[in-house]
Design a protein around this motif. Structure first.
Motif, PDB file in Angstrom:
ATOM      1  N   THR A   1      52.065  -8.792 195.344  1.00  0.00           N
ATOM      2  CA  THR A   1      53.235  -9.106 194.553  1.00  0.00           C
ATOM      3  C   THR A   1      53.981  -7.838 194.201  1.00  0.00           C
ATOM      4  O   THR A   1      53.399  -6.925 193.629  1.00  0.00           O
ATOM      5  N   PRO A   2      55.274  -7.745 194.530  1.00  0.00           N
ATOM      6  CA  PRO A   2      56.051  -6.595 194.075  1.00  0.00           C
ATOM      7  C   PRO A   2      56.153  -6.593 192.561  1.00  0.00           C
ATOM      8  O   PRO A   2      56.026  -7.632 191.920  1.00  0.00           O
ATOM      9  N   HIS A   3      56.369  -5.408 191.986  1.00  0.00           N
ATOM     10  CA  HIS A   3      56.589  -5.303 190.544  1.00  0.00           C
ATOM     11  C   HIS A   3      57.760  -6.177 190.132  1.00  0.00           C
ATOM     12  O   HIS A   3      58.486  -6.686 190.957  1.00  0.00           O
ATOM     13  N   CYS A   4      57.979  -6.290 188.859  1.00  0.00           N
ATOM     14  CA  CYS A   4      59.109  -7.050 188.349  1.00  0.00           C
ATOM     15  C   CYS A   4      60.411  -6.442 188.853  1.00  0.00           C
ATOM     16  O   CYS A   4      60.546  -5.230 188.930  1.00  0.00           O
ATOM     17  N   LEU A   5      61.342  -7.294 189.182  1.00  0.00           N
ATOM     18  CA  LEU A   5      62.650  -6.863 189.654  1.00  0.00           C
ATOM     19  C   LEU A   5      63.723  -7.477 188.771  1.00  0.00           C
ATOM     20  O   LEU A   5      63.597  -8.616 188.357  1.00  0.00           O
ATOM     21  N   THR A   6      64.768  -6.744 188.493  1.00  0.00           N
ATOM     22  CA  THR A   6      65.928  -7.297 187.820  1.00  0.00           C
ATOM     23  C   THR A   6      67.019  -7.471 188.862  1.00  0.00           C
ATOM     24  O   THR A   6      67.378  -6.521 189.548  1.00  0.00           O
ATOM     25  N   CYS A   7      67.499  -8.669 189.001  1.00  0.00           N
ATOM     26  CA  CYS A   7      68.477  -8.980 190.035  1.00  0.00           C
ATOM     27  C   CYS A   7      69.799  -9.360 189.382  1.00  0.00           C
ATOM     28  O   CYS A   7      69.820 -10.067 188.387  1.00  0.00           O
ATOM     29  N   SER A   8      70.884  -8.910 189.971  1.00  0.00           N
ATOM     30  CA  SER A   8      72.198  -9.162 189.400  1.00  0.00           C
ATOM     31  C   SER A   8      73.142  -9.731 190.437  1.00  0.00           C
ATOM     32  O   SER A   8      73.102  -9.351 191.604  1.00  0.00           O
ATOM     33  N   ALA A   9      74.004 -10.642 190.007  1.00  0.00           N
ATOM     34  CA  ALA A   9      75.006 -11.232 190.891  1.00  0.00           C
ATOM     35  C   ALA A   9      76.231 -10.340 190.943  1.00  0.00           C
ATOM     36  O   ALA A   9      76.518  -9.595 190.003  1.00  0.00           O
ATOM     37  N   GLU A  10      76.972 -10.436 192.046  1.00  0.00           N
ATOM     38  CA  GLU A  10      78.218  -9.699 192.191  1.00  0.00           C
ATOM     39  C   GLU A  10      79.108  -9.969 190.990  1.00  0.00           C
ATOM     40  O   GLU A  10      79.251 -11.113 190.553  1.00  0.00           O
ATOM     41  N   GLY A  11      79.701  -8.926 190.431  1.00  0.00           N
ATOM     42  CA  GLY A  11      80.605  -9.070 189.302  1.00  0.00           C
ATOM     43  C   GLY A  11      79.941  -9.080 187.942  1.00  0.00           C
ATOM     44  O   GLY A  11      80.624  -9.127 186.923  1.00  0.00           O
ATOM     45  N   THR A  12      78.611  -9.018 187.896  1.00  0.00           N
ATOM     46  CA  THR A  12      77.914  -8.948 186.616  1.00  0.00           C
ATOM     47  C   THR A  12      78.290  -7.638 185.923  1.00  0.00           C
ATOM     48  O   THR A  12      78.406  -6.604 186.570  1.00  0.00           O
ATOM     49  N   VAL A  13      78.490  -7.694 184.620  1.00  0.00           N
ATOM     50  CA  VAL A  13      78.808  -6.485 183.862  1.00  0.00           C
ATOM     51  C   VAL A  13      77.655  -6.130 182.938  1.00  0.00           C
ATOM     52  O   VAL A  13      76.868  -6.990 182.544  1.00  0.00           O
ATOM     53  N   ARG A  14      77.571  -4.830 182.614  1.00  0.00           N
ATOM     54  CA  ARG A  14      76.586  -4.359 181.641  1.00  0.00           C
ATOM     55  C   ARG A  14      77.183  -3.167 180.914  1.00  0.00           C
ATOM     56  O   ARG A  14      78.164  -2.576 181.355  1.00  0.00           O
TER      57      ARG A  14
ATOM     58  N   PRO B   1      72.804  -1.883 172.115  1.00  0.00           N
ATOM     59  CA  PRO B   1      73.078  -2.764 173.256  1.00  0.00           C
ATOM     60  C   PRO B   1      74.496  -3.337 173.260  1.00  0.00           C
ATOM     61  O   PRO B   1      74.955  -3.833 174.280  1.00  0.00           O
ATOM     62  N   SER B   2      75.194  -3.254 172.134  1.00  0.00           N
ATOM     63  CA  SER B   2      76.534  -3.845 172.057  1.00  0.00           C
ATOM     64  C   SER B   2      77.659  -2.837 172.260  1.00  0.00           C
ATOM     65  O   SER B   2      78.819  -3.145 172.011  1.00  0.00           O
ATOM     66  N   GLU B   3      77.337  -1.634 172.735  1.00  0.00           N
ATOM     67  CA  GLU B   3      78.387  -0.655 173.015  1.00  0.00           C
ATOM     68  C   GLU B   3      77.974   0.198 174.208  1.00  0.00           C
ATOM     69  O   GLU B   3      76.798   0.274 174.563  1.00  0.00           O
ATOM     70  N   GLY B   4      78.953   0.801 174.851  1.00  0.00           N
ATOM     71  CA  GLY B   4      78.646   1.709 175.953  1.00  0.00           C
ATOM     72  C   GLY B   4      79.688   1.669 177.049  1.00  0.00           C
ATOM     73  O   GLY B   4      80.720   0.994 176.943  1.00  0.00           O
ATOM     74  N   ARG B   5      79.390   2.396 178.094  1.00  0.00           N
ATOM     75  CA  ARG B   5      80.243   2.472 179.277  1.00  0.00           C
ATOM     76  C   ARG B   5      80.132   1.151 180.043  1.00  0.00           C
ATOM     77  O   ARG B   5      79.039   0.637 180.251  1.00  0.00           O
ATOM     78  N   VAL B   6      81.264   0.597 180.463  1.00  0.00           N
ATOM     79  CA  VAL B   6      81.275  -0.660 181.211  1.00  0.00           C
ATOM     80  C   VAL B   6      80.926  -0.369 182.667  1.00  0.00           C
ATOM     81  O   VAL B   6      81.535   0.497 183.297  1.00  0.00           O
ATOM     82  N   GLU B   7      79.922  -1.089 183.185  1.00  0.00           N
ATOM     83  CA  GLU B   7      79.545  -0.988 184.585  1.00  0.00           C
ATOM     84  C   GLU B   7      79.570  -2.374 185.207  1.00  0.00           C
ATOM     85  O   GLU B   7      79.273  -3.372 184.543  1.00  0.00           O
ATOM     86  N   VAL B   8      79.931  -2.431 186.494  1.00  0.00           N
ATOM     87  CA  VAL B   8      80.041  -3.693 187.222  1.00  0.00           C
ATOM     88  C   VAL B   8      79.159  -3.611 188.465  1.00  0.00           C
ATOM     89  O   VAL B   8      79.134  -2.584 189.154  1.00  0.00           O
ATOM     90  N   TYR B   9      78.439  -4.701 188.751  1.00  0.00           N
ATOM     91  CA  TYR B   9      77.603  -4.772 189.940  1.00  0.00           C
ATOM     92  C   TYR B   9      78.453  -5.258 191.115  1.00  0.00           C
ATOM     93  O   TYR B   9      79.056  -6.317 191.072  1.00  0.00           O
ATOM     94  N   TYR B  10      78.516  -4.440 192.177  1.00  0.00           N
ATOM     95  CA  TYR B  10      79.301  -4.794 193.345  1.00  0.00           C
ATOM     96  C   TYR B  10      78.679  -4.197 194.600  1.00  0.00           C
ATOM     97  O   TYR B  10      78.320  -3.027 194.617  1.00  0.00           O
ATOM     98  N   ASN B  11      78.540  -5.030 195.620  1.00  0.00           N
ATOM     99  CA  ASN B  11      78.061  -4.576 196.921  1.00  0.00           C
ATOM    100  C   ASN B  11      76.718  -3.851 196.826  1.00  0.00           C
ATOM    101  O   ASN B  11      76.501  -2.838 197.470  1.00  0.00           O
ATOM    102  N   GLY B  12      75.837  -4.346 195.965  1.00  0.00           N
ATOM    103  CA  GLY B  12      74.488  -3.801 195.869  1.00  0.00           C
ATOM    104  C   GLY B  12      74.318  -2.606 194.953  1.00  0.00           C
ATOM    105  O   GLY B  12      73.230  -2.054 194.862  1.00  0.00           O
TER     106      GLY B  12
END
Length: 162
Positions: free
Chosen positions: A109-122, A129-140
């Protein structure tokens, strides 16, 4: 997506990328319950692991339900260094920020993975957790957002997405 690690005989270890291909990635994605396009990555694409390298010469047909059913070297028999750690991407992901941890009877079993969909923001780098630099998941990959034209309206949209 991430470096693939397996659990055997009481310890976690990596898989060497010798013979590692998309058919092996397909089995890993299936074993984790992920859909999408499986892609094998080599040369420690997701960083070098530590500890033992437990498997080498993994050769799946792509139809197996788990890595344990694939042709492979004996446990611990390898001729690799961690620069050859195998990785997998199961993109596009079907969920948003899903934490996947799985165990099975065979211990593959691989370790735990966090997976995100295209366009997810963090938010990253903030004091909470409620402030910071905006990042977007795109193309991996995670990327930043340019502040040209950034207004409170954009911030409101991001806050709603979070």
């Amino acid at each position: 997506e991430g470096r693939v690690e397996v659990y055997h005989d009481g310890k976690w270890g990596t898989i060497c990328d010798d013979q590692w291909d998309d058919r092996d990635a397909e089995v890993v994605c299936r074993q984790l319950g992920l859909s999408g396009t499986p892609k094998a990555l080599s040369w420690a694409h997701y960083g070098q692991g530590s500890g033992p390298i437990l498997l080498d010469e993994v050769q799946c047909s792509g139809n197996e339900l788990s890595l344990d059913q694939c042709k492979k070297s004996d446990w611990g028999q390898q001729n690799c260094d961690h620069i050859e750690d195998a990785g997998v991407s199961c993109d596009p992901f079907t969920g948003t920020d899903v934490q996947l941890c799985q165990s099975d009877a065979v211990g593959l079993t691989p370790h735990c993975l966090t997976c995100s969909a295209e366009g997810t923001v963090r938010l990253a780098g903030g004091r909470s957790p409620s402030e910071g630099r905006v990042e977007v998941y795109y193309n991996g990959d995670w990327g930043t957002v340019c502040d040209d034209g950034w207004t409170d309206l954009g911030a409101q949209v991001v806050c709603r997405q979070l």
